[in-house]
Each structure stands twice: as structure tokens, then as C-alpha cells.
Design an enzyme around this catalytic site. Structure first.
Site, PDB file in Angstrom:
ATOM      1  N   GLY B   9       0.840  -1.195   0.000  1.00  0.00           N
ATOM      2  CA  GLY B   9       0.000   0.000   0.000  1.00  0.00           C
ATOM      3  C   GLY B   9       0.874   1.242   0.000  1.00  0.00           C
ATOM      4  N   SER B  10       0.289   2.400   0.281  1.00  0.00           N
ATOM      5  CA  SER B  10       1.048   3.653   0.192  1.00  0.00           C
ATOM      6  C   SER B  10       2.234   3.664   1.159  1.00  0.00           C
ATOM      7  CB  SER B  10       0.134   4.850   0.436  1.00  0.00           C
ATOM      8  OG  SER B  10      -0.487   4.751   1.700  1.00  0.00           O
ATOM      9  N   ALA B 125       1.134  10.224   2.122  1.00  0.00           N
ATOM     10  CA  ALA B 125       1.527   9.411   0.961  1.00  0.00           C
ATOM     11  C   ALA B 125       0.282   8.903   0.265  1.00  0.00           C
ATOM     12  CB  ALA B 125       2.394   8.237   1.415  1.00  0.00           C
ATOM     13  N   LYS B 180      -2.287   9.062  18.339  1.00  0.00           N
ATOM     14  CA  LYS B 180      -2.581   8.918  16.916  1.00  0.00           C
ATOM     15  C   LYS B 180      -4.031   8.473  16.727  1.00  0.00           C
ATOM     16  CE  LYS B 180      -1.714   8.114  12.481  1.00  0.00           C
ATOM     17  NZ  LYS B 180      -0.984   8.810  11.468  1.00  0.00           N
ATOM     18  N   ASN B 184      -7.093  10.123  14.443  1.00  0.00           N
ATOM     19  CA  ASN B 184      -7.797   9.350  13.415  1.00  0.00           C
ATOM     20  C   ASN B 184      -9.294   9.245  13.704  1.00  0.00           C
ATOM     21  OD1 ASN B 184      -5.649   8.742  11.725  1.00  0.00           O
ATOM     22  ND2 ASN B 184      -5.032   6.981  12.931  1.00  0.00           N
ATOM     23  N   ASN B 188     -10.765  11.093  10.489  1.00  0.00           N
ATOM     24  CA  ASN B 188     -11.106  10.117   9.450  1.00  0.00           C
ATOM     25  C   ASN B 188     -12.601   9.962   9.189  1.00  0.00           C
ATOM     26  OD1 ASN B 188      -8.518   9.681   8.721  1.00  0.00           O
ATOM     27  ND2 ASN B 188      -8.385   7.584   9.420  1.00  0.00           N
ATOM     28  N   ASN B 198      -9.080  17.261   4.835  1.00  0.00           N
ATOM     29  CA  ASN B 198      -8.898  17.329   6.290  1.00  0.00           C
ATOM     30  C   ASN B 198      -9.111  18.733   6.864  1.00  0.00           C
ATOM     31  OD1 ASN B 198      -8.260  14.692   5.918  1.00  0.00           O
ATOM     32  ND2 ASN B 198      -6.151  14.826   6.648  1.00  0.00           N
ATOM     33  N   SER B 246      -7.286   8.732   4.801  1.00  0.00           N
ATOM     34  CA  SER B 246      -7.268   7.351   4.307  1.00  0.00           C
ATOM     35  C   SER B 246      -8.679   6.769   4.280  1.00  0.00           C
ATOM     36  CB  SER B 246      -6.363   6.485   5.173  1.00  0.00           C
ATOM     37  OG  SER B 246      -6.816   6.509   6.511  1.00  0.00           O
ATOM     38  N   GLU B 258     -11.043   1.404   7.936  1.00  0.00           N
ATOM     39  CA  GLU B 258     -10.513   0.967   9.233  1.00  0.00           C
ATOM     40  C   GLU B 258     -11.403   1.440  10.389  1.00  0.00           C
ATOM     41  OE1 GLU B 258      -5.839   0.521   9.037  1.00  0.00           O
ATOM     42  OE2 GLU B 258      -6.432   2.611   8.724  1.00  0.00           O
TER      43      GLU B 258
END
Lengths: 293, 293
Positions: B9-10, B125, B180, B184, B188, B198, B246, B258
Site C-alpha cells: 500500500g502507500s 503518501a 494517533k 484518526n 477520518n 482534512n 485514508s 478501518e
């Protein structure tokens, strides 16, 4: 009767095209362009893709409001205040019938000298253009007195009611509007936020969960039975499963929504936290703000 | 070092293309098509629209996993379990470094015999295709030991760290991942639900309100300071204002998100109601269910 209909949206056009069979209707609109279109084409009523009929009615600007036997107000909540400023021109005895969603307009009715009534519309209708309305789902209009008189209401209902376009009566305007409000508070913001037809409230598990949470919060605040309210929401979502809710249509067409009169009204009834209703409310306002750009 | 990188993945492609300068990298991917593409084209690193370099690395299927000096695990949370089943083939002393979002993978690390580390990636990324990654925002990778050894971690960091691709150290993996996770959990789902970059968390008043509510709920559950957590959310949203989160990218490309490892993890940490987090969680699942059709 000589009837005034204020507002050339889907409900105003629908009402005008049916009532014009037996009554003399004047439709009052806000935009000169719409007035011209209706003068040129008359009002066209479709049922699905089939043309049902054409209704010839006189069309005036709202600034030209004149005395009628009764006046229907079919504009959305945010335009109510502007419309009411024109009632100074008509007789204080003229009955006014308000067909808005939400309950934000009640405060104005209570201050008006006129006998005032409210109504709930369960028809499915979509305005195709300035002079064409599509009658997508047969429903009815239920009226109830706020500052009016039961006898006057019964007499109007007798004259308005028609097999093809039925009118019904409700004793308690507060219960009538609350029951409609809770359905709107659940179905409208969710279908608008997720850009889905009304039936997704039933078919999508997670929208079903969110709908239940919003319904429970609203029922508690409006002092309605949670179980009965939820059944009404499910029934409405089932009957109108293919429909685009008015709030979803408003967002798609970048028009202001009625979120303040619906979820906003419920939030302002209490000091308690209504987080699911609050999320839905801010979500619609966030989308309106996003679409402005 | 001889380094294994699992996941194309990225993040896997980004890591591979930078580490390949000094180390011997084997990239393990799941799909034969991607393996072929990388064998044919090597890995291309872009910075914006400018080509930075091409990295020649050996590419294998995950089923061909072999002994390395250390192994980075760059797959998403839902694929972790499947990847871990392949670790039986390698030496129990091989350090494993896990770079997932959320905290759902910690339970697996604690059961593995290997010394295990976690890392948080702050690079921007985007994977353009099977062999091209675009390095949109310079960040760093912060590593912390879970069942590993501080001395081993320091030694790895010395070898991995590079001016162009920095590695940092954190003492407490739990605090590192929680900080983190909360970012998220706020950015997210909201950016995915409203389909916005964002920075909208800051520029749209109503998304700002919803973000604050979700942040407060998550901070309370994770026992983090609400004010500090909120400042970190705002800083991240500012730095990554143009970025597609993401989760938003996953929804756009109809990939599973996720959400379970992020909002789901937070909801399962408590018996208390977290209505704003719950709304966001069900909203993303509703969108996933809608996109399935």
C-alpha cells in the site's frame, strides 16, 4: 370558494391544480418569472410520467394579495415571516391555513388576529418546473384548528374535500404537528446526509440504528410514546420508500433546508443533550455550508 | 540490514523506496498482479508531480516470507491476522515493526514470541498505482517497543534513520498510539462522511463542532487530556489541510475502511454512551453498506 394559495412550490402547485376543479383559485408567487410561466402554460399536473390535467388559474405576486374566502400558506418555514407581513391587507376574519413542516410557525399564528389553522400534507409531490407538478404519491391533507373555530373548520373541510384530493380533520393541532415533526426529524436529515431514498432507513442496518436513536430522543422531548412514534416512522419510510425527501431535494438543488424548523426546533425545546439529533442537525448545516462554496 | 516490508500500500511503497538506498529490501505483496508490475517497473517515488527516484527491490508474495534482520508490517488492521499466520516460518528472535492505525493489533503482538514494536507514520503518501507512490507530505516514523527491547530498538533506529526519511523514538507505545488514534477517530470518519479534505474540520463551523464533540468523548475514554488532544487534532488538520484522509480514500475507492479499528475500538473500551462517536461509526458503516450495492 374563492381561495388564495400562497407559494408556488410543489405543495402550492398540487393544491392549486386539484382545488381549481371546484373553486376559484388565485395562486400567489414570489418570482415574476414563475408568474409568467404559469400565465403562459397554466399549471400542469402529472401522475408519474402521465399528464393528468391542466389547470387555468390566475397568478399574482404576493405583493398583490387580496381578500379571499380562505388562504392557504404553502411557503417553507424560512419564508413565513415575510408572507405574514402581507396579511395586514386582508380582512381579519379571513381564515388562514398553514401547511408548513415543523412547528416554528405556531408562534406567528398565535399573534395573528385571523382564525388560523394548520395542516399536514401526506401527498408525495415533486415540482418539475415553474408550472409542472408531479403527484407521485396519493395522500391527504389533515387540518386542525389553532386559533380558529371548529365549526368554520368543518364547513371548510366539507367544501374542500374531494375523492381525488381528500381532506381530513384532527382534533389536536399539537399532536398532529408533533407526529409529523418526529417523522421529519428522523427521515429528512438522515436521507439528506446519506443521499439515499426514504426506504434506506429500513434497508440499511446502520441508518436504521441512527433513525431509532433520533426517534427516541425526539419522542422524549415531544412527550410522545417512543414505540408508537417509531412505528409511524417505519410506516412512512415504507410507504415513501422510493421518494426523495424534501431535505435531500433541497441539498441536491443547493436550496436552504428546513433543518432549523425540524431538528433545530426539537433541540431548542430542552436543555438536555440530544446528541444524535444534534449530530444530524450540525451535519445538515455542515453540508449547506459546504455547498455554498 | 536485510529488511522485509509486508504490504504494497502507500506506506509499504514509501518505506521501501526510501529504505532501499541503504538496505536490502524485500517487499511482500498479496496480489500477483502487483508483484509483476513492480518487477516490470521497479518502485517509483514521486514528490508532487515530480519524479524523485526509482527503487529496484525484490518483490515476493507473502506466502514466500523468509528470514530477515527485521520486518515491517504495513498492511491495514483487517489483514493483520492473515499476515501473522506467516510468522511461524521465521526466527522467533526477528524484530517485527507494526505500522497500523488504531490499537486492535496490540493483542496479536502480545501473543507473538518475537520482539515487537509499533510505529506511527506522519508522512502524507498516496499510492498512484501498483508501483508508484506519491510522497505528498514530509513527516516521520516514530517507533516504540511493546514486547521488544529498548537497546534493540535504539540500534534499529540508528540504522534506519536518514535525513530524507527520519525515524524517531517514543518511550510509551500506549501514549504514542492513543495520540494517533484520537486524531484518526476525529478526522477520518468526519472527512469520509462529508467527503471533504482534512482542513474542513477547521474551516466548516459545524464540522468543527462535531470534531470537538468526538474528540472530547475519545479523550475521556482513552484517559487523555481533552485540551491537549484537541490541539493535536487541530494541528494535524491544519498541516494536512489539503489531504484526502485514508478513510475518505477507502470509501471513494469502495475499499473496506478501518472504522472498526478506530471508532469501533474506542466504543468497545467503555460501557458508557459515546453518541457522537457512535453516530460517526454507524455513519461510516452505513456508507460502506450503501456502496456495496
Amino acid at each position: 370558494m374563492e381561495i388564495g394559495v400562497i407559494g408556488g412550490g410543489s405543495i402550492g402547485l398540487l393544491l392549486t391544480s386539484y382545488l381549481a376543479d371546484k373553486h376559484k383559485i388565485t395562486l400567489y408567487v414570489n418570482r415574476k418569472a414563475q408568474q409568467k410561466q404559469i400565465e403562459l402554460n397554466a399549471i400542469r399536473l402529472l401522475k408519474g410520467s402521465v399528464k393528468e390535467k391542466t389547470a387555468e388559474v390566475s397568478t399574482r405576486r404576493i405583493t398583490e394579495l387580496q381578500q379571499k374566502d380562505c388562504i392557504f400558506v404553502c411557503v417553507k418555514q424560512p419564508e413565513i415571516e415575510q408572507v405574514i407581513s402581507h396579511f395586514a391587507k386582508i380582512n381579519k376574519a379571513t381564515p388562514l391555513i398553514f401547511l408548513q413542516n415543523g412547528m416554528g410557525h405556531i408562534k406567528y399564528l398565535e399573534e395573528l388576529p385571523n382564525p388560523s389553522y394548520v395542516g399536514v400534507v401526506s401527498h408525495g409531490a415533486h415540482r418539475e418546473n415553474d408550472y409542472t407538478v408531479n403527484h407521485l404519491g396519493q395522500g391527504e391533507i389533515t387540518l386542525s384548528s389553532v386559533t380558529g373555530d371548529e365549526k368554520q373548520l368543518r364547513s371548510m373541510l366539507n367544501q374542500l374535500n374531494d375523492n381525488h384530493f381528500p381532506f381530513a380533520h384532527a382534533n389536536n393541532w399539537n399532536v398532529l404537528l408533533k407526529n409529523k415533526l418526529i417523522i421529519n426529524a428522523v427521515i429528512n436529515p438522515l436521507t439528506a446526509l446519506f443521499d439515499v431514498p426514504n426506504g434506506s432507513i429500513i434497508t440499511n442496518n446502520h441508518l436504521h440504528f441512527l433513525a431509532k436513536m433520533i426517534c427516541n430522543e425526539a419522542a422524549a422531548v415531544l412527550q410522545l410514546d417512543q414505540k408508537i412514534a417509531w412505528e409511524k416512522v417505519l410506516t412512512t419510510a415504507t410507504i415513501t420508500r422510493e421518494n426523495i425527501s424534501s431535505m435531500r431535494a433541497d441539498l441536491i438543488h443547493k436550496r436552504p433546508t428546513e433543518i432549523e424548523a425540524i431538528s433545530g426546533y426539537i433541540l431548542h425545546q430542552t436543555n438536555e443533550e440530544l446528541p444524535y439529533t444534534s449530530f444530524a442537525y450540525h451535519a445538515i448545516l455542515a453540508l449547506e455550508q459546504k455547498k455554498e462554496k
